[in-house]
Write an enzyme that holds these catalytic residues in place. Structure first.
Site, PDB file in Angstrom:
ATOM      1  N   ARG A 190      69.677 -55.196  56.538  1.00 20.96           N
ATOM      2  CA  ARG A 190      70.815 -55.595  55.704  1.00 20.96           C
ATOM      3  C   ARG A 190      70.682 -55.144  54.247  1.00 20.96           C
ATOM      4  O   ARG A 190      71.119 -55.830  53.330  1.00 20.96           O
ATOM      5  CB  ARG A 190      71.031 -57.111  55.764  1.00 20.96           C
ATOM      6  CG  ARG A 190      71.249 -57.667  57.171  1.00 20.96           C
ATOM      7  CD  ARG A 190      72.466 -57.032  57.853  1.00 20.96           C
ATOM      8  NE  ARG A 190      72.593 -57.537  59.214  1.00 20.96           N
ATOM      9  CZ  ARG A 190      72.121 -56.914  60.292  1.00 20.96           C
ATOM     10  NH1 ARG A 190      71.511 -55.744  60.179  1.00 20.96           N
ATOM     11  NH2 ARG A 190      72.262 -57.430  61.487  1.00 20.96           N
ATOM     12  N   SER A 195      78.667 -63.776  58.941  1.00 25.35           N
ATOM     13  CA  SER A 195      77.357 -64.408  58.901  1.00 25.35           C
ATOM     14  C   SER A 195      76.896 -64.530  57.451  1.00 25.35           C
ATOM     15  O   SER A 195      76.810 -63.540  56.733  1.00 25.35           O
ATOM     16  CB  SER A 195      76.364 -63.568  59.707  1.00 25.35           C
ATOM     17  OG  SER A 195      75.093 -64.170  59.726  1.00 25.35           O
ATOM     18  N   GLU A 208      73.120 -63.211  53.043  1.00 26.66           N
ATOM     19  CA  GLU A 208      73.539 -61.870  53.443  1.00 26.66           C
ATOM     20  C   GLU A 208      74.822 -61.505  52.712  1.00 26.66           C
ATOM     21  O   GLU A 208      75.027 -60.362  52.317  1.00 26.66           O
ATOM     22  CB  GLU A 208      73.752 -61.828  54.951  1.00 26.66           C
ATOM     23  CG  GLU A 208      74.221 -60.505  55.501  1.00 26.66           C
ATOM     24  CD  GLU A 208      74.321 -60.516  57.016  1.00 26.66           C
ATOM     25  OE1 GLU A 208      75.349 -60.044  57.532  1.00 26.66           O
ATOM     26  OE2 GLU A 208      73.380 -60.977  57.681  1.00 26.66           O
TER      27      GLU A 208
END
Length: 306
Positions: free
Chosen positions: A177, A227, A297
């Site tokens: 990520r 998310s 995230e």
């Protein structure tokens, strides 16, 4: 503080008038349906326009922010000063032999489906990722065991000086990520992927399976940023949140999803302040109960309301 009228007049020389909006409400461009306004919202239709806006902002010391389709982003209620550049008009996708080329404003979902139609395998994992191709590179997006770094060959970017530069995948520091794209100040304008030929039926079976998993497990009925947290080493963020008895917890109109604990949804006209406060509450609770730091995230940018 920059002169807004002077800035607007100059932008009219660089970008078509219909692609310039002043005081644009950013909640219209975000999956969370949250956020304040942008001083100027620009939707370039050519690479040259992007270069010109970057060079102008540098010359006049005007801040500029890149915005994809707003799927992994929270913008504060005070909005964003300066120029916001949105690349969703740059959305062409093409393929030749085992190579797929996608402009950065195209949706990575569309790139995945284009690959399937052309009998090319490797992007099936992206069939449910809601971001743009540029955003997918920015954060090395991934799902169900696949990541952008697995298939990316190279990208073209506009660098901080406004030059178009080719970056090999190996030069982007693609990791879980993350990438060096934000640190370098690059704007991805185009990406080339190396894929493998496969039977249409085999690719479609994988896509159908992943689509079912996503739709059955994720709270797609409410606005959200997707998310919220990265996966902590040795744990799953959603499981930690669930075991902390946080599902259904709300602050204002923001709620920890009862369907998937890793999501925070805009249940009832939430503000960005509600959203951020709930994120911080989840992080604090999980830390107290399990000693695990949950790292976001989702990106949070913009100004607080004064």
């Amino acid at each position: 503080m920059f002169n807004k009228q002077k800035t607007h007049d100059k932008l009219l020389e660089l970008v078509k008038a219909e692609n310039i909006k002043a005081e644009e409400d950013l909640r219209n461009h975000l999956y969370t349906k949250l956020g304040g306004k942008a001083d100027f919202f620009i939707t370039p239709t050519t690479y040259e326009e992007i270069q010109n806006v970057v060079k102008f902002s540098n010359e006049e010391n005007i801040p500029f922010t890149l915005l994809g389709n707003g799927s992994n982003l929270i913008i504060k209620d005070g909005g964003i000063r300066g120029i916001v550049i949105n690349l969703t008009h740059l959305n062409k996708i093409s393929s030749e032999e085992n190579t797929l080329v996608a402009q950065s404003g195209s949706r990575i979902i569309d790139a995945s489906f284009h690959a399937m139609e052309q009998r090319l395998s490797g992007l099936e994992f992206a069939c449910g990722i809601p971001g743009t191709v540029g955003g997918a590179l920015y954060m090395n997006a991934g799902a169900y065991g696949g990541e952008i770094k697995d298939v990316l060959d190279y990208a073209y970017v506009v660098d901080k000086q406004g030059n178009i530069v080719k970056r090999l995948a190996s030069e982007l520091d693609l990791d879980y990520r993350t990438s060096n794209i934000p640190d370098n100040g690059d704007i991805v304008i185009e990406a080339t992927f190396n894929l493998k030929p496969a039977k249409y039926e085999e690719i479609k079976a994988i896509v159908d399976d992943l689509t079912y998993k996503r739709e059955s497990k994720q709270p797609l009925e409410y606005p959200s940023c997707g998310s919220v947290f990265k996966r902590p080493p040795g744990y799953f963020a959603g499981k930690l949140i669930q075991d902390s008895k946080l599902q259904g917890t709300n602050i204002g109109g923001a709620e920890v999803s009862t369907k998937h604990a890793g999501f925070i949804v805009n249940k009832d006209n939430a503000t960005t302040t509600d959203y951020i406060s709930l994120i911080e509450h989840v992080q604090k609770t999980v830390k107290e109960k399990f000693g695990v730091e949950l790292e976001r995230e989702v990106r949070i940018i913009g100004e607080d309301i004064e």
